[in-house]
Design a protein around this motif. Sequence first.
Motif, PDB file in Angstrom:
ATOM      1  N   ALA A 126     -43.942 -10.058 -29.505  1.00  7.16           N
ATOM      2  CA  ALA A 126     -43.709  -9.512 -30.917  1.00  7.16           C
ATOM      3  C   ALA A 126     -44.105 -10.544 -31.971  1.00  7.16           C
ATOM      4  CB  ALA A 126     -41.986  -9.189 -30.952  1.00  7.16           C
ATOM      5  N   LEU A 127     -44.002 -11.697 -31.774  1.00  7.67           N
ATOM      6  CA  LEU A 127     -44.339 -12.915 -32.863  1.00  7.67           C
ATOM      7  C   LEU A 127     -46.100 -12.654 -32.955  1.00  7.67           C
ATOM      8  CD1 LEU A 127     -42.350 -15.675 -32.255  1.00  7.67           C
ATOM      9  CD2 LEU A 127     -42.238 -14.205 -34.143  1.00  7.67           C
ATOM     10  N   LEU A 128     -46.762 -12.464 -31.743  1.00  9.54           N
ATOM     11  CA  LEU A 128     -48.161 -12.606 -31.667  1.00  9.54           C
ATOM     12  C   LEU A 128     -48.906 -11.086 -32.202  1.00  9.54           C
ATOM     13  CD1 LEU A 128     -48.871 -14.406 -28.300  1.00  9.54           C
ATOM     14  CD2 LEU A 128     -48.761 -15.435 -30.707  1.00  9.54           C
ATOM     15  N   THR A 129     -48.075 -10.260 -32.017  1.00 10.09           N
ATOM     16  CA  THR A 129     -48.423  -8.741 -32.284  1.00 10.09           C
ATOM     17  C   THR A 129     -47.864  -8.121 -33.617  1.00 10.09           C
ATOM     18  OG1 THR A 129     -47.158  -7.515 -30.778  1.00 10.09           O
ATOM     19  CG2 THR A 129     -49.288  -8.524 -29.981  1.00 10.09           C
ATOM     20  N   GLU A 130     -46.658  -8.056 -33.535  1.00 13.45           N
ATOM     21  CA  GLU A 130     -45.901  -7.195 -34.715  1.00 13.45           C
ATOM     22  C   GLU A 130     -44.580  -7.981 -35.024  1.00 13.45           C
ATOM     23  OE1 GLU A 130     -45.669  -4.536 -37.747  1.00 13.45           O
ATOM     24  OE2 GLU A 130     -47.437  -4.415 -36.106  1.00 13.45           O
ATOM     25  N   PRO A 131     -44.778  -9.033 -35.694  1.00  2.00           N
ATOM     26  CA  PRO A 131     -43.318  -9.915 -35.841  1.00  2.00           C
ATOM     27  C   PRO A 131     -42.129  -9.190 -36.219  1.00  2.00           C
ATOM     28  CG  PRO A 131     -45.137 -11.210 -36.797  1.00  2.00           C
ATOM     29  CD  PRO A 131     -45.756  -9.574 -36.482  1.00  2.00           C
ATOM     30  N   ALA A 132     -42.277  -7.985 -36.809  1.00  2.00           N
ATOM     31  CA  ALA A 132     -41.254  -7.100 -37.422  1.00  2.00           C
ATOM     32  C   ALA A 132     -40.303  -6.573 -36.332  1.00  2.00           C
ATOM     33  CB  ALA A 132     -41.573  -6.188 -38.497  1.00  2.00           C
ATOM     34  N   LEU A 133     -41.092  -6.329 -35.143  1.00  4.69           N
ATOM     35  CA  LEU A 133     -40.349  -5.949 -33.892  1.00  4.69           C
ATOM     36  C   LEU A 133     -39.276  -6.641 -33.276  1.00  4.69           C
ATOM     37  CD1 LEU A 133     -43.388  -4.567 -31.904  1.00  4.69           C
ATOM     38  CD2 LEU A 133     -41.902  -3.300 -33.309  1.00  4.69           C
ATOM     39  N   LEU A 134     -39.503  -8.194 -33.576  1.00  2.62           N
ATOM     40  CA  LEU A 134     -38.420  -9.105 -33.110  1.00  2.62           C
ATOM     41  C   LEU A 134     -37.114  -8.914 -33.739  1.00  2.62           C
ATOM     42  CD1 LEU A 134     -38.031 -11.538 -31.445  1.00  2.62           C
ATOM     43  CD2 LEU A 134     -38.830 -13.063 -33.213  1.00  2.62           C
ATOM     44  N   LEU A 135     -37.285  -8.390 -35.101  1.00  3.16           N
ATOM     45  CA  LEU A 135     -35.938  -7.935 -35.683  1.00  3.16           C
ATOM     46  C   LEU A 135     -35.130  -6.977 -34.940  1.00  3.16           C
ATOM     47  CD1 LEU A 135     -37.077  -7.467 -39.376  1.00  3.16           C
ATOM     48  CD2 LEU A 135     -35.616  -9.582 -38.310  1.00  3.16           C
ATOM     49  N   GLY A 136     -35.647  -6.024 -34.291  1.00  5.75           N
ATOM     50  CA  GLY A 136     -34.884  -5.132 -33.367  1.00  5.75           C
ATOM     51  C   GLY A 136     -34.136  -5.862 -32.086  1.00  5.75           C
ATOM     52  N   GLY A 137     -34.999  -6.592 -31.479  1.00  2.08           N
ATOM     53  CA  GLY A 137     -34.286  -7.414 -30.422  1.00  2.08           C
ATOM     54  C   GLY A 137     -33.198  -8.401 -30.897  1.00  2.08           C
ATOM     55  N   LEU A 138     -33.451  -8.992 -31.973  1.00  2.00           N
ATOM     56  CA  LEU A 138     -32.457  -9.924 -32.481  1.00  2.00           C
ATOM     57  C   LEU A 138     -31.249  -9.268 -33.065  1.00  2.00           C
ATOM     58  CD1 LEU A 138     -34.711 -12.588 -34.563  1.00  2.00           C
ATOM     59  CD2 LEU A 138     -33.466 -12.794 -32.259  1.00  2.00           C
ATOM     60  N   GLY A 139     -31.499  -7.863 -33.440  1.00  2.00           N
ATOM     61  CA  GLY A 139     -30.513  -6.962 -34.012  1.00  2.00           C
ATOM     62  C   GLY A 139     -29.479  -6.863 -32.628  1.00  2.00           C
ATOM     63  N   TRP A 140     -30.166  -6.026 -31.902  1.00  2.00           N
ATOM     64  CA  TRP A 140     -29.391  -5.713 -30.666  1.00  2.00           C
ATOM     65  C   TRP A 140     -28.679  -6.777 -29.904  1.00  2.00           C
ATOM     66  CZ3 TRP A 140     -31.475  -1.840 -26.267  1.00  2.00           C
ATOM     67  CH2 TRP A 140     -30.500  -1.315 -25.529  1.00  2.00           C
ATOM     68  N   ALA A 141     -29.292  -7.785 -29.707  1.00  2.99           N
ATOM     69  CA  ALA A 141     -28.824  -9.060 -29.273  1.00  2.99           C
ATOM     70  C   ALA A 141     -27.671  -9.865 -29.848  1.00  2.99           C
ATOM     71  CB  ALA A 141     -29.943 -10.036 -28.991  1.00  2.99           C
ATOM     72  N   GLY A 142     -27.844  -9.736 -31.278  1.00  2.00           N
ATOM     73  CA  GLY A 142     -26.919 -10.334 -32.166  1.00  2.00           C
ATOM     74  C   GLY A 142     -25.542  -9.488 -32.362  1.00  2.00           C
ATOM     75  N   ALA A 143     -25.977  -8.363 -32.217  1.00  2.00           N
ATOM     76  CA  ALA A 143     -24.570  -7.339 -32.017  1.00  2.00           C
ATOM     77  C   ALA A 143     -23.888  -7.581 -30.737  1.00  2.00           C
ATOM     78  CB  ALA A 143     -24.971  -5.752 -32.149  1.00  2.00           C
ATOM     79  N   TYR A 144     -24.509  -7.689 -29.931  1.00  2.00           N
ATOM     80  CA  TYR A 144     -24.064  -7.935 -28.517  1.00  2.00           C
ATOM     81  C   TYR A 144     -23.346  -9.548 -28.599  1.00  2.00           C
ATOM     82  CZ  TYR A 144     -25.271  -3.715 -25.919  1.00  2.00           C
ATOM     83  OH  TYR A 144     -25.295  -2.563 -25.424  1.00  2.00           O
ATOM     84  N   LEU A 145     -23.850 -10.295 -28.870  1.00  2.22           N
ATOM     85  CA  LEU A 145     -23.512 -11.672 -29.138  1.00  2.22           C
ATOM     86  C   LEU A 145     -22.092 -11.708 -29.793  1.00  2.22           C
ATOM     87  CD1 LEU A 145     -23.748 -14.736 -28.336  1.00  2.22           C
ATOM     88  CD2 LEU A 145     -25.036 -15.028 -30.432  1.00  2.22           C
ATOM     89  N   ALA A 146     -22.188 -11.097 -30.832  1.00  7.95           N
ATOM     90  CA  ALA A 146     -20.813 -11.025 -31.915  1.00  7.95           C
ATOM     91  C   ALA A 146     -19.871 -10.379 -30.861  1.00  7.95           C
ATOM     92  CB  ALA A 146     -21.149 -10.135 -33.172  1.00  7.95           C
ATOM     93  N   ALA A 157     -34.450   3.015 -36.140  1.00  6.17           N
ATOM     94  CA  ALA A 157     -33.491   4.022 -35.683  1.00  6.17           C
ATOM     95  C   ALA A 157     -33.652   3.886 -33.915  1.00  6.17           C
ATOM     96  CB  ALA A 157     -33.994   5.315 -36.015  1.00  6.17           C
ATOM     97  N   GLY A 158     -34.630   3.567 -33.454  1.00  2.05           N
ATOM     98  CA  GLY A 158     -34.883   3.525 -31.844  1.00  2.05           C
ATOM     99  C   GLY A 158     -33.967   2.559 -31.395  1.00  2.05           C
ATOM    100  N   VAL A 159     -33.791   1.352 -32.088  1.00  2.83           N
ATOM    101  CA  VAL A 159     -32.776   0.459 -31.505  1.00  2.83           C
ATOM    102  C   VAL A 159     -31.326   0.879 -31.753  1.00  2.83           C
ATOM    103  CG1 VAL A 159     -31.966  -2.087 -31.862  1.00  2.83           C
ATOM    104  CG2 VAL A 159     -34.323  -1.636 -32.266  1.00  2.83           C
ATOM    105  N   PHE A 160     -31.200   1.472 -32.784  1.00  2.00           N
ATOM    106  CA  PHE A 160     -29.865   1.902 -32.784  1.00  2.00           C
ATOM    107  C   PHE A 160     -29.516   3.083 -31.670  1.00  2.00           C
ATOM    108  CE2 PHE A 160     -26.529   5.031 -34.402  1.00  2.00           C
ATOM    109  CZ  PHE A 160     -25.498   4.167 -34.682  1.00  2.00           C
ATOM    110  N   ALA A 161     -30.490   3.970 -31.709  1.00  2.00           N
ATOM    111  CA  ALA A 161     -30.354   4.864 -30.529  1.00  2.00           C
ATOM    112  C   ALA A 161     -30.103   4.317 -29.015  1.00  2.00           C
ATOM    113  CB  ALA A 161     -31.480   5.852 -30.488  1.00  2.00           C
ATOM    114  N   ALA A 162     -30.884   3.569 -28.614  1.00  2.00           N
ATOM    115  CA  ALA A 162     -31.009   2.782 -27.493  1.00  2.00           C
ATOM    116  C   ALA A 162     -29.597   2.095 -27.431  1.00  2.00           C
ATOM    117  CB  ALA A 162     -32.109   1.678 -27.358  1.00  2.00           C
TER     118      ALA A 162
END
Length: 152
Positions: free
Chosen positions: A47-67, A97-102
């Motif tokens: 994600a960082l090398l191609t489209e850094p904004a995609l990392l937000l989806g991963g961090l969002g889902w992982a952060g919610a699960y961490l909490a 929306a895809g991250v939320f749906a997943a």
Amino acid sequence: MWGILLLGGAAAVTVWWAGLLVLHDEKRRRLPDHLTLPAALGAALGALLTEPALLLGGLGWAGAYLAGGILGRGIGGGDVKLALSLGVVAAAAGGGAGVFAAAATAGAVTAARGVLARGKAVPHGPSMLVGALSVVVFDTWRGALAPAVGLP
């Protein structure tokens, strides 16, 4: 031709990896670091090398699960690491929306499995894979269908 071969190889490796995750989580009720950590690091780096904004989806889902793991029970470190990699994939396929749906699909599948198991604990990793796969399949289907029906 090489692109198709590479894509097919990547798909085969992904299916193999997902199968190992499902088998391990169903048998041992945990997602091992040797399967989740390389995927999380690879997804973050990709994600960082191609489209850094995609990392937000991963961090969002992982952060919610961490909490959720800190505040409650049932979410482990393997789920958090898997959420990072699957969140990047879901973001690539469907944005926020895809991250939320997943994540919502993963929760619904786990809840349904829990009902069918009569309240026994069920592993969550397989449901996360179903959630991410559903977003990717829907996005692929929508992309293939959109030109035929005049969708943007």
